[in-house]
Design a protein around this motif. Structure first.
Motif, PDB file in Angstrom:
ATOM      1  N   SER A   6       0.839  -1.200   0.000  1.00 16.83           N
ATOM      2  CA  SER A   6       0.000   0.000   0.000  1.00 16.83           C
ATOM      3  C   SER A   6       0.872   1.248   0.000  1.00 16.83           C
ATOM      4  CB  SER A   6      -0.936   0.026   1.211  1.00 16.83           C
ATOM      5  OG  SER A   6      -1.909  -0.986   1.085  1.00 16.83           O
ATOM      6  N   ARG A   7       1.967   1.195   0.723  1.00 16.06           N
ATOM      7  CA  ARG A   7       2.887   2.333   0.763  1.00 16.06           C
ATOM      8  C   ARG A   7       3.598   2.517  -0.581  1.00 16.06           C
ATOM      9  NH1 ARG A   7       6.630   2.052   5.531  1.00 16.06           N
ATOM     10  NH2 ARG A   7       6.895   4.250   5.031  1.00 16.06           N
ATOM     11  N   ILE A   8       3.881   1.414  -1.276  1.00 11.66           N
ATOM     12  CA  ILE A   8       4.461   1.496  -2.621  1.00 11.66           C
ATOM     13  C   ILE A   8       3.448   2.123  -3.577  1.00 11.66           C
ATOM     14  CG2 ILE A   8       5.140   0.096  -4.619  1.00 11.66           C
ATOM     15  CD1 ILE A   8       6.589  -1.769  -2.555  1.00 11.66           C
ATOM     16  N   ILE A   9       2.224   1.655  -3.538  1.00 10.63           N
ATOM     17  CA  ILE A   9       1.159   2.189  -4.399  1.00 10.63           C
ATOM     18  C   ILE A   9       0.974   3.684  -4.164  1.00 10.63           C
ATOM     19  CG2 ILE A   9      -1.330   2.116  -4.855  1.00 10.63           C
ATOM     20  CD1 ILE A   9      -1.103  -0.957  -4.078  1.00 10.63           C
ATOM     21  N   ALA A  10       1.040   4.101  -2.899  1.00 13.94           N
ATOM     22  CA  ALA A  10       0.862   5.513  -2.536  1.00 13.94           C
ATOM     23  C   ALA A  10       2.079   6.369  -2.889  1.00 13.94           C
ATOM     24  CB  ALA A  10       0.556   5.629  -1.042  1.00 13.94           C
ATOM     25  N   GLY A  11       3.166   5.733  -3.293  1.00 17.37           N
ATOM     26  CA  GLY A  11       4.374   6.481  -3.636  1.00 17.37           C
ATOM     27  C   GLY A  11       5.241   6.825  -2.442  1.00 17.37           C
ATOM     28  N   GLU A  12       4.920   6.280  -1.276  1.00 17.02           N
ATOM     29  CA  GLU A  12       5.713   6.542  -0.071  1.00 17.02           C
ATOM     30  C   GLU A  12       7.033   5.781  -0.088  1.00 17.02           C
ATOM     31  OE1 GLU A  12       3.287   5.540   3.303  1.00 17.02           O
ATOM     32  OE2 GLU A  12       1.614   6.767   2.580  1.00 17.02           O
ATOM     33  N   ILE A  13       7.042   4.652  -0.795  1.00 17.78           N
ATOM     34  CA  ILE A  13       8.235   3.829  -0.937  1.00 17.78           C
ATOM     35  C   ILE A  13       8.478   3.704  -2.443  1.00 17.78           C
ATOM     36  CG2 ILE A  13       9.202   1.511  -0.616  1.00 17.78           C
ATOM     37  CD1 ILE A  13       7.472   1.259   1.895  1.00 17.78           C
ATOM     38  N   PRO A  14       9.698   3.937  -2.899  1.00 19.74           N
ATOM     39  CA  PRO A  14       9.956   3.850  -4.341  1.00 19.74           C
ATOM     40  C   PRO A  14       9.799   2.424  -4.861  1.00 19.74           C
ATOM     41  CG  PRO A  14      11.980   4.329  -3.137  1.00 19.74           C
ATOM     42  CD  PRO A  14      10.877   4.310  -2.131  1.00 19.74           C
ATOM     43  N   SER A  15       9.437   2.329  -6.139  1.00 20.03           N
ATOM     44  CA  SER A  15       9.321   1.027  -6.792  1.00 20.03           C
ATOM     45  C   SER A  15       9.650   1.188  -8.263  1.00 20.03           C
ATOM     46  CB  SER A  15       7.903   0.466  -6.630  1.00 20.03           C
ATOM     47  OG  SER A  15       6.976   1.219  -7.402  1.00 20.03           O
ATOM     48  N   TYR A  16       9.762   0.076  -8.926  1.00 19.78           N
ATOM     49  CA  TYR A  16       9.982   0.055 -10.372  1.00 19.78           C
ATOM     50  C   TYR A  16       8.640  -0.321 -10.998  1.00 19.78           C
ATOM     51  CZ  TYR A  16      14.793   0.138  -8.835  1.00 19.78           C
ATOM     52  OH  TYR A  16      15.980   0.488  -8.211  1.00 19.78           O
ATOM     53  N   LYS A  17       7.800   0.698 -11.157  1.00 18.51           N
ATOM     54  CA  LYS A  17       6.440   0.481 -11.647  1.00 18.51           C
ATOM     55  C   LYS A  17       6.455   0.039 -13.096  1.00 18.51           C
ATOM     56  CE  LYS A  17       3.540   3.974 -12.406  1.00 18.51           C
ATOM     57  NZ  LYS A  17       2.504   5.008 -12.220  1.00 18.51           N
ATOM     58  N   VAL A  18       5.594  -0.946 -13.375  1.00 21.03           N
ATOM     59  CA  VAL A  18       5.446  -1.478 -14.721  1.00 21.03           C
ATOM     60  C   VAL A  18       4.110  -1.037 -15.315  1.00 21.03           C
ATOM     61  CG1 VAL A  18       5.152  -3.641 -16.005  1.00 21.03           C
ATOM     62  CG2 VAL A  18       6.954  -3.459 -14.287  1.00 21.03           C
ATOM     63  N   ALA A  19       3.035  -1.105 -14.523  1.00 21.83           N
ATOM     64  CA  ALA A  19       1.700  -0.758 -15.021  1.00 21.83           C
ATOM     65  C   ALA A  19       0.802  -0.397 -13.850  1.00 21.83           C
ATOM     66  CB  ALA A  19       1.093  -1.930 -15.795  1.00 21.83           C
ATOM     67  N   GLU A  20      -0.273   0.337 -14.179  1.00 22.42           N
ATOM     68  CA  GLU A  20      -1.223   0.757 -13.148  1.00 22.42           C
ATOM     69  C   GLU A  20      -2.537   1.099 -13.822  1.00 22.42           C
ATOM     70  OE1 GLU A  20      -1.489   4.086  -9.562  1.00 22.42           O
ATOM     71  OE2 GLU A  20      -0.010   4.361 -11.160  1.00 22.42           O
ATOM     72  N   ASP A  21      -3.624   0.786 -13.138  1.00 18.46           N
ATOM     73  CA  ASP A  21      -4.931   1.301 -13.529  1.00 18.46           C
ATOM     74  C   ASP A  21      -5.651   1.709 -12.254  1.00 18.46           C
ATOM     75  OD1 ASP A  21      -6.131  -1.026 -12.434  1.00 18.46           O
ATOM     76  OD2 ASP A  21      -6.684  -1.861 -14.381  1.00 18.46           O
ATOM     77  N   ASP A  22      -6.939   1.915 -12.312  1.00 17.18           N
ATOM     78  CA  ASP A  22      -7.654   2.409 -11.134  1.00 17.18           C
ATOM     79  C   ASP A  22      -7.734   1.383 -10.003  1.00 17.18           C
ATOM     80  OD1 ASP A  22      -9.393   0.959 -12.872  1.00 17.18           O
ATOM     81  OD2 ASP A  22     -11.134   1.823 -11.873  1.00 17.18           O
ATOM     82  N   LYS A  23      -7.568   0.081 -10.306  1.00 13.26           N
ATOM     83  CA  LYS A  23      -7.706  -0.953  -9.273  1.00 13.26           C
ATOM     84  C   LYS A  23      -6.432  -1.735  -8.961  1.00 13.26           C
ATOM     85  CE  LYS A  23     -12.577  -2.026  -9.485  1.00 13.26           C
ATOM     86  NZ  LYS A  23     -13.503  -3.113  -9.333  1.00 13.26           N
ATOM     87  N   PHE A  24      -5.470  -1.727  -9.899  1.00 14.86           N
ATOM     88  CA  PHE A  24      -4.312  -2.606  -9.742  1.00 14.86           C
ATOM     89  C   PHE A  24      -2.998  -1.885 -10.043  1.00 14.86           C
ATOM     90  CE2 PHE A  24      -8.016  -5.027 -11.130  1.00 14.86           C
ATOM     91  CZ  PHE A  24      -8.221  -5.775  -9.980  1.00 14.86           C
ATOM     92  N   PHE A  25      -1.928  -2.455  -9.517  1.00 18.80           N
ATOM     93  CA  PHE A  25      -0.590  -1.863  -9.634  1.00 18.80           C
ATOM     94  C   PHE A  25       0.386  -3.010  -9.880  1.00 18.80           C
ATOM     95  CE2 PHE A  25       3.247   0.233  -8.027  1.00 18.80           C
ATOM     96  CZ  PHE A  25       3.053   1.565  -8.371  1.00 18.80           C
ATOM     97  N   ALA A  26       1.279  -2.857 -10.841  1.00 14.17           N
ATOM     98  CA  ALA A  26       2.292  -3.875 -11.126  1.00 14.17           C
ATOM     99  C   ALA A  26       3.674  -3.242 -11.031  1.00 14.17           C
ATOM    100  CB  ALA A  26       2.071  -4.463 -12.517  1.00 14.17           C
ATOM    101  N   PHE A  27       4.574  -3.920 -10.347  1.00 12.95           N
ATOM    102  CA  PHE A  27       5.931  -3.418 -10.160  1.00 12.95           C
ATOM    103  C   PHE A  27       6.895  -4.589 -10.038  1.00 12.95           C
ATOM    104  CE2 PHE A  27       3.832  -3.880  -6.129  1.00 12.95           C
ATOM    105  CZ  PHE A  27       4.781  -4.370  -5.249  1.00 12.95           C
ATOM    106  N   LEU A  28       8.168  -4.315 -10.293  1.00 13.15           N
ATOM    107  CA  LEU A  28       9.179  -5.365 -10.233  1.00 13.15           C
ATOM    108  C   LEU A  28       9.400  -5.839  -8.808  1.00 13.15           C
ATOM    109  CD1 LEU A  28      11.886  -4.029 -12.706  1.00 13.15           C
ATOM    110  CD2 LEU A  28       9.971  -5.574 -13.175  1.00 13.15           C
TER     111      LEU A  28
END
Length: 130
Positions: A6-28
């Protein structure tokens, strides 16, 4: 308390985002089994994937399929394997792992150690196909 995902999704913790929509988030995955190992998570904080309602569970798999197809093109492989384990982080997630052989899916295998530049290149390769 918010999960690490949840913190990654919120941008509080960095990630290597691959894709995102209104319901889902994909990252390495930061401890990948192979290059292209990606996590797909719902933005809704739920611990057990089968606690998602039927519509969201189906939509999560459709989202994961799009990401998996991009992984296949970015990192040619025989198949992209899917694993749902979910004991290490109390937030539902799907592992998408490019496979040349079944043993590529063994979580007991040594994890890759990638540099920041390598992670960025892997994420960009997948995003470029999406």
């Amino acid at each position: 308390m918010a999960t690490i995902f949840s913190r990654i999704i919120a941008g509080e913790i960095p990630s290597y985002k691959v894709a995102e929509d209104d319901k889902f988030f994909a990252f390495l995955d930061i401890n990948p089994l192979v290059k292209g190992h990606t996590l797909v998570v719902p933005k809704q904080e739920v611990d057990y994937i089968f606690d998602l309602n039927d519509e969201d569970l189906a939509a999560m798999h459709v989202f994961a399929k799009k990401v998996a197809r991009a992984i296949e093109k970015a990192f040619p492989c025989k198949k992209v394997g899917e694993a749902v384990i979910g004991l290490e982080v109390p937030h539902a997630h799907i592992h998408l792992i490019p496979m040349q052989k079944e043993s590529d899916m063994l979580f007991s295998n040594p994890k890759l150690k990638l540099s920041d530049e390598e992670f960025k290149a892997v994420a960009e390769a997948i995003r470029a196909v999406l």
